[in-house]
Design a protein around this motif. Structure first.
Motif, PDB file in Angstrom:
ATOM      1  N   GLN A  25       0.843  -1.204   0.000  1.00 20.60           N
ATOM      2  CA  GLN A  25       0.000   0.000   0.000  1.00 20.60           C
ATOM      3  C   GLN A  25       0.881   1.258   0.000  1.00 20.60           C
ATOM      4  N   ALA A  26       1.896   1.254   0.873  1.00 24.22           N
ATOM      5  CA  ALA A  26       2.791   2.423   0.955  1.00 24.22           C
ATOM      6  C   ALA A  26       3.500   2.642  -0.378  1.00 24.22           C
ATOM      7  N   ALA A  27       3.927   1.550  -1.023  1.00 31.51           N
ATOM      8  CA  ALA A  27       4.614   1.679  -2.308  1.00 31.51           C
ATOM      9  C   ALA A  27       3.661   2.254  -3.348  1.00 31.51           C
ATOM     10  N   SER A  28       2.434   1.746  -3.350  1.00 35.12           N
ATOM     11  CA  SER A  28       1.495   2.240  -4.361  1.00 35.12           C
ATOM     12  C   SER A  28       1.132   3.703  -4.099  1.00 35.12           C
ATOM     13  N   ASP A  29       1.014   4.097  -2.802  1.00 35.16           N
ATOM     14  CA  ASP A  29       0.771   5.514  -2.473  1.00 35.16           C
ATOM     15  C   ASP A  29       1.907   6.398  -2.981  1.00 35.16           C
ATOM     16  N   ALA A  30       3.137   5.822  -2.968  1.00 37.31           N
ATOM     17  CA  ALA A  30       4.299   6.601  -3.414  1.00 37.31           C
ATOM     18  C   ALA A  30       4.501   6.499  -4.925  1.00 37.31           C
ATOM     19  N   GLY A  31       3.561   5.837  -5.601  1.00 36.37           N
ATOM     20  CA  GLY A  31       3.632   5.725  -7.058  1.00 36.37           C
ATOM     21  C   GLY A  31       4.630   4.688  -7.538  1.00 36.37           C
ATOM     22  N   GLU A  32       5.000   3.774  -6.630  1.00 34.36           N
ATOM     23  CA  GLU A  32       5.952   2.724  -7.035  1.00 34.36           C
ATOM     24  C   GLU A  32       5.201   1.414  -7.261  1.00 34.36           C
ATOM     25  N   GLY A  33       5.652   0.698  -8.273  1.00 33.91           N
ATOM     26  CA  GLY A  33       4.979  -0.542  -8.646  1.00 33.91           C
ATOM     27  C   GLY A  33       5.301  -1.701  -7.721  1.00 33.91           C
ATOM     28  N   SER A  34       6.493  -1.685  -7.134  1.00 31.64           N
ATOM     29  CA  SER A  34       6.900  -2.809  -6.283  1.00 31.64           C
ATOM     30  C   SER A  34       7.557  -2.261  -5.015  1.00 31.64           C
ATOM     31  N   PHE A  35       7.747  -3.140  -4.035  1.00 32.39           N
ATOM     32  CA  PHE A  35       8.403  -2.677  -2.801  1.00 32.39           C
ATOM     33  C   PHE A  35       9.559  -3.605  -2.448  1.00 32.39           C
ATOM     34  N   ILE A  36      10.501  -3.053  -1.698  1.00 36.01           N
ATOM     35  CA  ILE A  36      11.627  -3.870  -1.233  1.00 36.01           C
ATOM     36  C   ILE A  36      11.206  -4.460   0.103  1.00 36.01           C
ATOM     37  N   ALA A  37      11.174  -5.789   0.171  1.00 43.15           N
ATOM     38  CA  ALA A  37      10.642  -6.434   1.380  1.00 43.15           C
ATOM     39  C   ALA A  37      11.602  -6.338   2.557  1.00 43.15           C
ATOM     40  N   PHE A  38      12.888  -6.513   2.316  1.00 46.07           N
ATOM     41  CA  PHE A  38      13.795  -6.584   3.461  1.00 46.07           C
ATOM     42  C   PHE A  38      14.067  -5.198   4.029  1.00 46.07           C
ATOM     43  N   ARG A  39      14.097  -5.135   5.358  1.00 45.52           N
ATOM     44  CA  ARG A  39      14.291  -3.879   6.078  1.00 45.52           C
ATOM     45  C   ARG A  39      15.419  -4.097   7.080  1.00 45.52           C
ATOM     46  N   PRO A  40      16.656  -3.829   6.656  1.00 46.94           N
ATOM     47  CA  PRO A  40      17.809  -4.156   7.507  1.00 46.94           C
ATOM     48  C   PRO A  40      17.768  -3.496   8.884  1.00 46.94           C
ATOM     49  N   GLY A  41      17.237  -2.273   8.939  1.00 49.79           N
ATOM     50  CA  GLY A  41      17.176  -1.576  10.222  1.00 49.79           C
ATOM     51  C   GLY A  41      16.228  -2.280  11.182  1.00 49.79           C
ATOM     52  N   ARG A  42      15.076  -2.661  10.680  1.00 54.59           N
ATOM     53  CA  ARG A  42      14.091  -3.372  11.510  1.00 54.59           C
ATOM     54  C   ARG A  42      14.665  -4.724  11.965  1.00 54.59           C
ATOM     55  N   GLU A  43      15.362  -5.400  11.067  1.00 55.89           N
ATOM     56  CA  GLU A  43      15.956  -6.688  11.432  1.00 55.89           C
ATOM     57  C   GLU A  43      16.956  -6.505  12.586  1.00 55.89           C
ATOM     58  N   ALA A  44      17.736  -5.428  12.510  1.00 55.88           N
ATOM     59  CA  ALA A  44      18.715  -5.158  13.572  1.00 55.88           C
ATOM     60  C   ALA A  44      18.010  -4.926  14.900  1.00 55.88           C
ATOM     61  N   GLU A  45      16.876  -4.206  14.851  1.00 61.51           N
ATOM     62  CA  GLU A  45      16.132  -3.928  16.094  1.00 61.51           C
ATOM     63  C   GLU A  45      15.584  -5.223  16.694  1.00 61.51           C
ATOM     64  N   VAL A  46      15.101  -6.105  15.840  1.00 62.23           N
ATOM     65  CA  VAL A  46      14.566  -7.386  16.332  1.00 62.23           C
ATOM     66  C   VAL A  46      15.689  -8.173  17.022  1.00 62.23           C
ATOM     67  N   LEU A  47      16.867  -8.207  16.407  1.00 60.16           N
ATOM     68  CA  LEU A  47      17.985  -8.966  16.991  1.00 60.16           C
ATOM     69  C   LEU A  47      18.467  -8.328  18.300  1.00 60.16           C
ATOM     70  N   ARG A  48      18.477  -6.995  18.321  1.00 67.81           N
ATOM     71  CA  ARG A  48      18.911  -6.320  19.564  1.00 67.81           C
ATOM     72  C   ARG A  48      17.941  -6.608  20.712  1.00 67.81           C
ATOM     73  N   ALA A  49      16.665  -6.659  20.392  1.00 68.20           N
ATOM     74  CA  ALA A  49      15.671  -6.957  21.442  1.00 68.20           C
ATOM     75  C   ALA A  49      15.903  -8.361  21.993  1.00 68.20           C
ATOM     76  N   LEU A  50      16.240  -9.292  21.109  1.00 66.67           N
ATOM     77  CA  LEU A  50      16.534 -10.660  21.565  1.00 66.67           C
ATOM     78  C   LEU A  50      17.751 -10.647  22.490  1.00 66.67           C
ATOM     79  N   ALA A  51      18.784  -9.914  22.071  1.00 69.66           N
ATOM     80  CA  ALA A  51      20.029  -9.862  22.857  1.00 69.66           C
ATOM     81  C   ALA A  51      19.756  -9.284  24.241  1.00 69.66           C
ATOM     82  N   ALA A  52      18.892  -8.268  24.302  1.00 67.13           N
ATOM     83  CA  ALA A  52      18.603  -7.605  25.578  1.00 67.13           C
ATOM     84  C   ALA A  52      17.859  -8.540  26.531  1.00 67.13           C
ATOM     85  N   ARG A  53      17.022  -9.405  25.968  1.00 62.06           N
ATOM     86  CA  ARG A  53      16.207 -10.301  26.787  1.00 62.06           C
ATOM     87  C   ARG A  53      16.924 -11.584  27.147  1.00 62.06           C
ATOM     88  N   HIS A  54      17.927 -11.944  26.349  1.00 58.43           N
ATOM     89  CA  HIS A  54      18.436 -13.318  26.405  1.00 58.43           C
ATOM     90  C   HIS A  54      19.122 -13.649  27.735  1.00 58.43           C
TER      91      HIS A  54
END
Ligand SMILES: O=C(O)C(=O)C[C@]1(C(=O)O)C=C[C@@H](O)C=C1
Length: 301
Positions: free
Chosen positions: A51-80
Motif C-alpha cells: 500500500q505504501a509503495a502504491s501511495d508513493a507511485g511505485e509498482g513494487s516494494f523492497i521487502a527486506f528492512r535491515p534496520g528493523r531486522e537489527a532492532e529485532v535482533l537487539r531486542a533478543l540480545a537484551a532479553r536473552h
C-alpha cells in the motif's frame, strides 16, 4: 523409566524423562503455533508495504528492512538469558526473518568472496538463511552491477582491506552502481572492538536504528595523511574512524565510518566538502551497529 546412573539423593526431585519430554512437546507446540501466527502478521506487513509503495507511485516494494531486522535482533540480545548461546538465537531468527522476507517477494544473494570465499559464503548463508538462493561471483563489480539492476538482490562483499585490488566501495553511488548502498554489516554478533567482516549492499535504504555507523567516501586529488583526514572530520563536527585510504586510477580515496546515522542532507557533509583538498564526499550508506558481546565467538570462529 529412570535414567541409569542417577544419584540416589536426586531421585525424589528429578522428573521422569517422559514427563520432561511432554513439557518439551508442549513448548514446541506453542513455539510452532506462534511461528505460524507470526507468519500471518508478516502477510499483513507485506500488504502495508504494498500500500505504501502504491501511495508513493511505485509498482513494487523492497521487502527486506535491515534496520528493523537489527532492532529485532537487539531486542533478543537484551532479553536473552541462560546457557543457549545468543549466536544460536540470532541464527534462528535470521532464518525466520529471511524466510519471511521471501514470503513477501523474491530475494537473492550475490556474494563476492574476496580472499576468503568460504568464510564470506558462510556469513551470507548464516545471515540470509538456508533456503535463500545464493551465487558466488568472482568480482566485486559484478556483484554491484547485479544489485544495481535488481531491487530484490542483496550483495555481500568483504569489508575493504588495504591490499584489495578492487576498491568497490569507492565506486558506490557512481555510474551504473548509483542506486546501490551499504545497508548492513556481517556478522551482527561480534566481540568488542572487532570490525565488520562483510558488508551487505542493496537498493534498500539505510535506516536509522539509534546505534548506527554511516559510511562516507572522501575523494582527494592528492595523497592525504590519516592525521589530515581526521582533522578535517573534526573540523566538520563529525566523529568517526578512518577505515582505509586507497589510491586508484590517480584518485585518492578514504573510507570513513561516521558515528551515528547521517542523512544525505546533513550540513556537516557540506562543511566537509568545502574543506581544502577534498574533491568529493559520497555517503555510501551504513549499517546498524552489531551487538557486541564478550566471549560470544566460539573457538574456530
Ligand atoms: O517488519 C517487517 O518489515 C517485516 O517484513 C518483518 C520481518 C520479520 O520477520 O520480522 C521480515 C523481513 C524484514 O526484513 C524485517 C522484519
Amino acid at each position: 523409566m529412570r535414567e541409569a546412573g542417577m544419584a540416589d539423593q536426586d531421585r525424589g526431585e528429578v522428573k521422569q524423562l517422559g514427563d520432561v519430554r511432554r513439557e518439551i512437546d508442549a513448548i514446541d507446540a506453542q513455539m510452532h503455533g506462534l511461528l505460524m501466527e507470526r507468519t500471518e502478521l508478516v502477510r499483513q506487513v507485506a500488504e502495508a508495504k504494498a500500500q505504501a509503495a502504491s501511495d508513493a507511485g511505485e509498482g513494487s516494494f523492497i521487502a527486506f528492512r535491515p534496520g528493523r531486522e537489527a532492532e529485532v535482533l537487539r531486542a533478543l540480545a537484551a532479553r536473552h538469558q541462560g546457557p543457549l548461546p545468543l549466536a544460536v538465537i540470532f541464527r534462528l531468527w535470521r532464518e525466520i526473518m529471511s524466510a519471511k522476507t521471501r514470503l513477501q517477494g523474491p530475494l537473492r544473494v550475490e556474494v563476492f568472496g574476496g580472499a576468503d570465499p568460504l568464510r564470506l559464503w558462510d556469513l551470507a548463508r548464516g545471515y540470509y538463511g538456508s533456503f535463500t538462493p545464493m551465487n558466488l561471483r568472482e568480482e566485486a563489480m559484478d556483484v554491484l552491477r547485479r544489485v544495481s539492476k535488481d531491487r530484490s538482490v542483496i550483495g555481500v562483499l568483504p569489508a575493504p582491506q588495504p591490499d584489495d585490488g578492487d576498491a568497490w566501495w569507492a565506486m558506490l553511488g557512481r555510474g551504473d552502481t548509483a542506486p546501490v548502498r551499504v545497508v548492513a554489516c556481517l556478522p551482527f554478533l561480534t566481540e568488542e572492538g572487532v570490525l565488520p567482516e562483510a558488508y551487505a549492499v542493496a537498493q534498500a535504504d539505510f535506516e536509522e536504528t539509534g546505534a548506527d555507523t554511516s559510511l562516507v567516501v572522501l575523494t582527494f586529488s592528492e595523497a592525504v595523511s590519516a592525521g589530515a583526514v581526521e582533522a578535517q572530520l573534526q573540523e566538520a563536527g563529525l566523529a568517526g574512524t578512518l577505515y582505509l585510504r586507497k589510491e586508484q586510477n590517480g584518485q585518492y580515496y578514504a573510507l570513513i565510518g561516521l558515528t551515528g546515522f547521517i542523512s544525505a542532507g546533513d550540513g556537516r557533509l557540506e562543511t566537509l566538502y568545502n574543506q581544502d583538498g577534498i574533491d568529493g564526499v559520497q555517503l555510501i550508506g551504513g549499517y546498524a551497529d552489531p551487538v557486541r558481546l564478550a566471549g560470544c565467538l566460539e573457538k574456530g570462529e
